[in-house]
Write a protein that holds these residues in place. Structure first.
Motif, short mmCIF file in Angstrom:
data_model
loop_
_atom_site.label_atom_id
_atom_site.label_comp_id
_atom_site.label_asym_id
_atom_site.label_seq_id
_atom_site.Cartn_x
_atom_site.Cartn_y
_atom_site.Cartn_z
N VAL A 92 0.70 -0.82 0.08
CA VAL A 92 0.17 0.10 -0.16
C VAL A 92 0.94 0.74 0.12
CG1 VAL A 92 -2.19 1.46 1.30
CG2 VAL A 92 -1.88 -1.51 0.61
N ALA A 93 2.53 1.36 0.41
CA ALA A 93 2.51 2.22 0.78
C ALA A 93 3.55 2.30 -0.68
CB ALA A 93 4.22 2.24 1.77
N GLY A 94 3.62 1.57 -1.47
CA GLY A 94 3.94 1.54 -2.76
C GLY A 94 2.65 2.37 -3.88
N VAL A 95 2.00 1.68 -3.45
CA VAL A 95 0.67 2.69 -4.28
C VAL A 95 0.67 4.14 -3.93
CG1 VAL A 95 -2.02 2.74 -4.53
CG2 VAL A 95 -1.03 0.58 -3.81
N ILE A 96 0.82 4.76 -2.58
CA ILE A 96 0.64 5.77 -2.47
C ILE A 96 2.28 6.90 -3.16
CG2 ILE A 96 1.36 7.32 -0.47
CD1 ILE A 96 -0.11 5.93 1.33
N TRP A 97 3.03 5.97 -3.07
CA TRP A 97 4.42 5.99 -3.70
C TRP A 97 3.96 6.53 -5.20
CZ3 TRP A 97 9.30 7.52 -1.42
CH2 TRP A 97 10.19 7.49 -2.65
N ALA A 98 3.61 5.77 -5.56
CA ALA A 98 3.31 6.03 -7.54
C ALA A 98 1.94 6.79 -7.49
CB ALA A 98 3.00 4.48 -7.64
N ALA A 147 0.20 9.01 -5.65
CA ALA A 147 -0.14 9.88 -4.96
C ALA A 147 1.34 11.22 -5.02
CB ALA A 147 -0.42 9.94 -3.42
N TYR A 148 2.25 10.31 -5.04
CA TYR A 148 3.50 11.24 -4.89
C TYR A 148 4.27 11.56 -6.46
CZ TYR A 148 8.99 11.73 -4.23
OH TYR A 148 10.03 12.61 -4.55
N LEU A 149 4.96 10.16 -6.85
CA LEU A 149 5.54 10.05 -7.97
C LEU A 149 4.44 10.58 -9.61
CD1 LEU A 149 8.38 8.28 -7.86
CD2 LEU A 149 8.33 10.77 -7.60
N ARG A 150 3.12 10.03 -9.30
CA ARG A 150 2.75 9.81 -10.10
C ARG A 150 2.77 9.25 -11.49
NH1 ARG A 150 -2.40 10.65 -9.14
NH2 ARG A 150 -2.91 11.94 -10.92
N THR A 151 4.15 9.54 -12.08
CA THR A 151 4.63 8.72 -13.10
C THR A 151 5.80 7.41 -12.18
OG1 THR A 151 4.02 9.88 -14.57
CG2 THR A 151 5.71 8.51 -15.22
N VAL A 152 5.49 5.31 -12.07
CA VAL A 152 6.78 5.43 -12.27
C VAL A 152 6.59 4.46 -13.25
CG1 VAL A 152 6.16 5.32 -9.76
CG2 VAL A 152 5.04 3.50 -10.76
N GLU A 153 8.52 3.90 -12.74
CA GLU A 153 8.56 2.88 -13.41
C GLU A 153 9.14 1.63 -13.16
OE1 GLU A 153 11.78 3.93 -15.93
OE2 GLU A 153 12.88 5.71 -14.53
N PRO A 154 9.57 0.59 -13.16
CA PRO A 154 9.67 -0.36 -12.16
C PRO A 154 11.19 -0.33 -11.93
CG PRO A 154 9.04 -2.11 -13.96
CD PRO A 154 9.00 0.15 -14.54
N ASP A 155 12.28 0.24 -12.62
CA ASP A 155 13.52 0.68 -11.54
C ASP A 155 13.81 1.34 -10.84
OD1 ASP A 155 14.61 -0.81 -14.01
OD2 ASP A 155 15.13 0.85 -15.20
N GLY A 156 12.73 2.60 -10.56
CA GLY A 156 12.14 3.20 -9.37
C GLY A 156 12.61 2.50 -8.10
N PHE A 157 12.12 1.46 -8.28
CA PHE A 157 11.95 0.53 -6.96
C PHE A 157 13.38 -0.64 -7.23
CE2 PHE A 157 7.15 1.32 -7.89
CZ PHE A 157 6.99 2.07 -7.29
N ASP A 158 14.32 -0.20 -7.44
CA ASP A 158 15.60 -1.00 -7.27
C ASP A 158 15.78 -0.96 -5.04
OD1 ASP A 158 15.81 1.09 -6.25
OD2 ASP A 158 17.72 1.87 -7.72
N LEU A 159 16.78 -1.77 -5.27
CA LEU A 159 17.10 -2.43 -4.19
C LEU A 159 18.11 -1.61 -3.54
CD1 LEU A 159 18.65 -5.24 -3.04
CD2 LEU A 159 20.67 -4.60 -3.75
N ASP A 160 18.02 -0.07 -4.02
CA ASP A 160 18.54 1.52 -3.51
C ASP A 160 17.49 1.28 -2.33
OD1 ASP A 160 21.45 1.33 -4.28
OD2 ASP A 160 21.12 3.32 -5.59
N ARG A 161 16.22 1.24 -2.89
CA ARG A 161 14.47 1.90 -2.25
C ARG A 161 14.82 0.79 -1.28
NH1 ARG A 161 13.73 5.91 -3.10
NH2 ARG A 161 13.39 5.68 -5.31
N SER A 162 14.87 -0.52 -1.22
CA SER A 162 14.82 -1.24 -0.73
C SER A 162 15.86 -0.86 1.06
CB SER A 162 15.20 -2.80 -0.76
OG SER A 162 14.56 -3.22 -1.14
N PHE A 163 16.75 -0.61 0.65
CA PHE A 163 18.15 -0.17 1.55
C PHE A 163 17.90 0.34 1.83
CE2 PHE A 163 21.51 -3.08 -0.55
CZ PHE A 163 22.03 -3.72 0.90
N GLN A 164 17.35 1.57 1.23
CA GLN A 164 16.33 3.63 1.78
C GLN A 164 15.80 2.48 2.98
OE1 GLN A 164 13.87 5.84 -0.89
NE2 GLN A 164 15.07 7.46 0.48
N ILE A 165 14.68 1.71 3.01
CA ILE A 165 13.97 1.49 4.24
C ILE A 165 14.13 0.95 4.60
CG2 ILE A 165 11.56 0.14 4.02
CD1 ILE A 165 10.99 0.82 0.83
#
Ligand SMILES: Nc1ncnc2c1ncn2[C@@H]1O[C@H](COP(=O)(O)OP(=O)(O)OP(=O)(O)O)[C@@H](O)[C@H]1O
Ligand SMILES: [Mg+2]
Lengths: 307, 346
Positions: free
Chosen positions: B233-239, B241-259
């Motif tokens: 659901v956080a991913g839904v908000i990200w896509a 409400a926040y970015l509005r345009t997303v691609e799979p590359d935006g959800f890479d390992l860097d993002r996992s580490f960030q969380i």
């Protein structure tokens, strides 16, 4: 960290007389083997637990060799022996943590080649560990309440929304946990994180977590290790009181021979994985093999001073 | 990894819901009136999405003790699932798409949680990388997921609830805030329930947990499922409400580490910690770029910013692990206690 004054050695075991024990304890005991009564009658009945020909080795180390042991309903059964004799291994076999290489465990007449650990609580068996195995991130109350987790039937959604049977269950769990805390004189530390308690009290919380399930068989692996003499006396009182109150059968590992002699009905002595004696305290005390293997050594240190 | 005990005998006896309720009142009543669009677009929306992802990961890692590096995969699963439900199921309300997307993420979470039944710690973390790579690969490989758009990019649908459009920055903020508030409340209820105690028991001593009859396997998978639902659901908000345009590359390992960093810095096994950590992770790069631009002027370009950001963040994480393993929450509680104490003794 300030130690509450009640904490250590203030109350003697003898205080846990009927007045204390009678008040506010869980009422519904699972009937201990309906066909049998308490210790007195148990002698001629089938044992609650028996081990037959248990063998266990780790690589080249023989931890247990051909061990037979029977535990009667309602008795306090001690297991003693020098370090590395296989006492903990024996309890691990009974609780299914280890699978024996040979032999089997008869629990309540049912034969197990490997006791199912996950079902242990449902089989009416609870245990404590030689090294503390508490849940450090939980309060004393929650640690004890977790001892009733096996009875929980509500699911997480019901618990989150507070609907269905979850409310009643939660109330029941907490009130039973509170009763046990009171029984073991732990109420004043109820809401403390368990890791912040002194060692002796943590040991007692572990006993509480095991007792709250009202087990028919209680396995205690050195519940008094590292305690002062007065703490040991208190703990011995609690063990005896628990047996009397809940009709629990106790298997007890303990190094302090003085405590063991006073507390147990029968004693099995292990040495290098073998059982070298199995008798009443008086008989064990005078057994030459036991004196050679264990008591003789023990009398060198003050632990053995009771002999 | 011990939970934080927030009880302190001399703290004033306000009910413990006071602070969250005041905060919510402020977030709903005041922020929409005074906030600039920069505040919403660059700070609050990513903050809300990442906080929620942090809450989800904290349930799995902080409470249940199962380390995961697959968070971004579950965010992606949620985002793309919601996109497809919204696109392909006629008449499904937005909320329906979001709940279903959470369930899809939960199902994927269970599948990739199966290794946890055998693996622990580092080995488990590595095995959750499988989720990370698999989901990203599948979303790029099969263009069906992005309705055949180039390179898997999806555009968020218009947000509306019960016919009420939420397209502006404030509308999307309120949309995100509401979802985050509801799920955070439920997560709080969960961690203080019997199931939450079981999570902690398994984390602290799995053998003892098994012996007292906690269904260890079931509970671990449940932790994966609930955690992945929330992260999805956080991913839904990200896509949406926040970015509005997303691609799979935006959800890479860097993002996992960030969380993962969010919950380490904020505080493991603390719901509040996810919000503290997310605030730091969102505000920190902005503050750094302002500061860098101020001190170094044009020399401080985006390359330098990116590098200095990584270095400082890395140092920060090491510092926290060593000095304050319980995170910003513990720091905050200590400071608050000091202040209270100082205030009382005057
Ligand atoms: N998991 C294990 N892996 C390898 N060896 C083991 C294991 N558990 C026990 N042993 C070995 O088995 C023997 C018996 O150990 P056990 O822990 O049962 O002894 P104990 O009587 O409980 O001793 P202590 O009084 O020190 O607790 C020892 O030689 C020990 O090293
Ligand atoms: Mg031992």
């Amino acid at each position: 960290m300030p130690l509450p004054s009640y904490a250590l050695g203030v109350m003697e075991a003898s205080v846990y007389a009927p007045e204390v024990l009678a008040r506010g304890l869980p009422s519904a005991l699972p009937p201990a083997q309906p066909s049998e009564g308490r210790a007195g009658l148990a002698a001629q009945a089938a044992p609650l637990l028996s081990l037959q020909g248990i063998g266990l080795s780790f690589g080249g180390v023989v931890a247990l060799a051909d061990i037979d042991l029977s535990v009667l309903s309602g008795e306090i059964r001690a297991i003693i022996g020098p370090n590395g004799a296989g006492k903990s291994s024996l309890i691990n076999v009974i609780s299914g943590v280890y699978r024996p290489d040979r032999g089997h465990v008869l629990l309540d007449g049912i034969r197990h080649a490997h006791v199912p650990t996950q079902r242990l609580a449902h089989l009416g068996v609870a245990r404590t560990f030689q090294n503390l195995a508490l849940f450090k991130g939980l309060s004393v109350l929650d640690n004890v309440a977790s001892g009733l987790a096996f009875k929980v039937r509500s699911n997480f959604a019901g618990q989150v929304l507070g609907i269905g049977r979850s409310r009643g269950e939660q109330r029941d769990t907490l009130s039973r946990a509170d009763q046990i805390l009171e029984f073991l004189d732990l109420s004043p530390v109820r809401d403390r994180l368990v890791g912040t308690l002194p060692y002796g009290l943590q040991k007692r919380v572990e006993l509480a977590r095991a007792l709250v399930a009202e087990p028919r068989l209680l396995l205690l692996d050195e519940p008094m290790a590292g305690m002062t003499a007065s703490e040991k006396g208190e703990m011995a009182g609690f063990v005896r009181a628990a047996r009397d109150r809940f009709a629990t059968t106790v298997v007890l590992i303990e190094h302090d021979v003085g405590v063991v002699m006073g507390l147990s009905d029968r004693i099995a002595v292990l040495d290098y994985g073998r059982k070298i004696a199995d008798a009443t305290p008086d008989e064990v005390r005078n057994d030459q093999r036991v004196i050679d293997a264990y008591l003789g050594v023990a009398s060198d240190n003050e632990d053995g001073a009771g002999i | 990894m011990t939970a934080i005990s927030s009880d302190f005998s001399s703290a004033p006896v306000l009910p413990k819901w006071t602070a969250p309720v005041l905060l919510l009142a402020f977030a709903y009543g005041v922020v929409p009136l005074i906030g600039s669009s920069y505040l919403f677009e660059a700070i609050l929306l990513p903050f809300l999405a990442l906080s929620l992802a942090g809450v989800g990961l904290n349930i799995l890692t902080g409470y249940a003790g199962q380390v995961s590096l697959g968070s971004a995969a579950f965010m992606a699963a949620g985002a793309f699932a919601a996109y497809n439900f919204n696109l392909r199921v006629e008449g499904l309300p937005l909320i329906g798409s979001i709940v279903l997307a959470g369930l899809v993420a939960a199902a994927i979470g269970i599948v990739f949680g199966l290794p946890s039944l055998r693996l622990k710690g580092f080995y488990l973390a590595v095995s959750t990388l499988a989720a990370q790579f698999f989901v990203q690969w599948a979303l790029t490989k099969f263009s069906w997921f992005s309705n055949d758009s180039a390179s898997g990019v999806i555009d968020a649908p218009r947000l509306s609830i019960a016919g009420y459009a939420l397209d502006g920055a404030v509308g999307r903020y309120l949309f995100a805030l509401t979802i985050v508030a509801v799920l955070t409340f439920l997560a709080y209820r969960l961690v203080s329930s019997q199931t939450g105690r079981n999570f902690i028991a398994i984390r602290d001593n799995e053998t003892a947990a098994r012996i007292i009859g906690i269904p260890v396997l079931k509970t671990k998978l449940l932790a994966f499922a609930i955690s992945s639902f929330i992260i999805g659901v956080a991913g839904v908000i990200w896509a949406f409400a926040y970015l509005r345009t997303v691609e799979p590359d935006g959800f890479d390992l860097d993002r996992s580490f960030q969380i993962l960093f969010i919950i380490i810095i904020g505080g493991l096994a603390s719901i509040r910690g996810a919000f503290f950590g997310a605030a730091l992770i969102v505000v920190f790069p902005l503050a750094l770029s302002r500061l860098g631009g101020f001190l170094l002027g044009d020399l401080f370009d985006s390359g330098v910013l990116d590098m200095s950001q990584r270095i400082v963040l890395g140092a920060l994480i090491i510092l926290f692990l060593i000095l304050e393993p319980d995170g910003l929450v513990a720091l905050w509680d200590r400071i608050r206690r000091r202040l209270l104490f100082a205030w009382r003794s005057t």
